[in-house]
Design an enzyme around this catalytic site. Structure first.
Site, PDB file in Angstrom:
ATOM      1  N   ARG A 253      10.902  -6.735   1.322  1.00  0.00           N
ATOM      2  CA  ARG A 253       9.208  -7.080   1.239  1.00  0.00           C
ATOM      3  C   ARG A 253       8.922  -8.311   1.436  1.00  0.00           C
ATOM      4  NH1 ARG A 253       7.781  -2.162   1.252  1.00  0.00           N
ATOM      5  NH2 ARG A 253       5.939  -2.813   0.215  1.00  0.00           N
TER       6      ARG A 253
ATOM      7  N   THR B 234      16.127   3.994  11.403  1.00  0.00           N
ATOM      8  CA  THR B 234      17.284   4.016  11.073  1.00  0.00           C
ATOM      9  C   THR B 234      17.666   4.448   9.692  1.00  0.00           C
ATOM     10  OG1 THR B 234      17.725   1.627  10.332  1.00  0.00           O
ATOM     11  CG2 THR B 234      18.120   2.208  12.680  1.00  0.00           C
TER      12      THR B 234
ATOM     13  N   HIS C 279       4.286   3.550   6.341  1.00  0.00           N
ATOM     14  CA  HIS C 279       4.710   2.854   7.483  1.00  0.00           C
ATOM     15  C   HIS C 279       3.887   3.555   8.808  1.00  0.00           C
ATOM     16  CE1 HIS C 279       7.771  -0.160   6.967  1.00  0.00           C
ATOM     17  NE2 HIS C 279       7.710   0.116   5.546  1.00  0.00           N
ATOM     18  N   ARG C 280       4.194   5.063   8.694  1.00  0.00           N
ATOM     19  CA  ARG C 280       3.690   5.595   9.841  1.00  0.00           C
ATOM     20  C   ARG C 280       2.056   5.269   9.929  1.00  0.00           C
ATOM     21  NH1 ARG C 280       6.687  11.482   9.673  1.00  0.00           N
ATOM     22  NH2 ARG C 280       8.496  10.786  10.800  1.00  0.00           N
ATOM     23  N   ALA C 281       1.283   5.506   8.807  1.00  0.00           N
ATOM     24  CA  ALA C 281      -0.012   5.306   8.739  1.00  0.00           C
ATOM     25  C   ALA C 281      -0.584   3.745   9.407  1.00  0.00           C
ATOM     26  CB  ALA C 281      -0.666   5.469   7.535  1.00  0.00           C
ATOM     27  N   ARG C 282       0.248   2.899   9.016  1.00  0.00           N
ATOM     28  CA  ARG C 282       0.271   1.510   9.355  1.00  0.00           C
ATOM     29  C   ARG C 282       0.279   1.418  10.865  1.00  0.00           C
ATOM     30  NH1 ARG C 282       3.669  -1.865   6.515  1.00  0.00           N
ATOM     31  NH2 ARG C 282       5.302  -1.586   8.507  1.00  0.00           N
TER      32      ARG C 282
END
EC number: 2.7.1.156
Length: 184
Positions: free
Chosen positions: A16, A39, A56-59
């Site tokens: 983080r 991974t 993560h995908r949206a970012r």
């Protein structure tokens, strides 16, 4: 004399610490095709992990092409070897975990990855956790993993053109020393 941009960058830091966001922004500075290699194994019954993946995908947004691959990183690097590609591999710590879980020979896997990194024309950004700055693990399995992670990080740092440590979202360039500001 012009400075050749690095082909391979290792980004290390604690959990983080802002590694992924920094790595994504580094890749997005280029006009390259953006390829994200995840991974992490997918556990659909782990709601918190599914939520993390979706965040993560949206970012990253639609500009990124995501590939889920737990082991065969060398194949992906070779398949997407082109100078206009930026490949972000997130993360090497989970890759190591996957190798250990499957009892694959680490020396062979590390050597194959180094060869792929040295032979590519794509820009590669690898993310890895620094696990050696905390408490010594209380189990032999934990110490075993920490030792292998340290060896992997050292191997990657020695073969990458550039190494950046991220702490609290702030990048510190470790290799090469005394270079211009950080750009891909």
């Amino acid at each position: 004399m012009s400075i050749q941009p690095p082909n391979t960058t290792l980004i290390i830091g604690g959990a983080r610490s802002g590694k992924s966001s920094f790595a994504e922004s580094l890749c997005e500075q280029s006009v390259s095709n953006l390829i994200y290699i995840a991974t992490s194994p997918r556990f659909d019954d782990d709601a918190e992990m599914v939520d993390r993946i979706e965040q993560h995908r949206a970012r990253r947004g639609p500009r990124w092409h995501a590939i889920e691959e737990q082991i065969a990183l060398t194949d992906i690097i070779q398949r997407h070897d082109a100078p206009d590609n930026a490949i972000l591999i997130d993360c090497m710590t989970l890759w190591l975990n996957n190798l250990l879980y499957r009892k694959l020979p680490l020396d062979q896997q590390f050597a194959a990855l180094v060869a792929a990194l040295k032979g590519t024309t794509a820009k590669i950004v690898l993310i890895s956790n620094e696990v050696g700055q905390g408490v010594v693990p209380s189990t032999s399995e934990g110490r075993h993993f920490r030792d292998h992670q340290g060896r992997l990080n050292q191997t990657l740092a020695s073969c990458c053109d550039r190494v950046i440590e991220v702490k609290a979202g702030l990048p510190l360039q470790l290799k090469p020393i005394n270079q211009p500001p950080i750009k891909l």
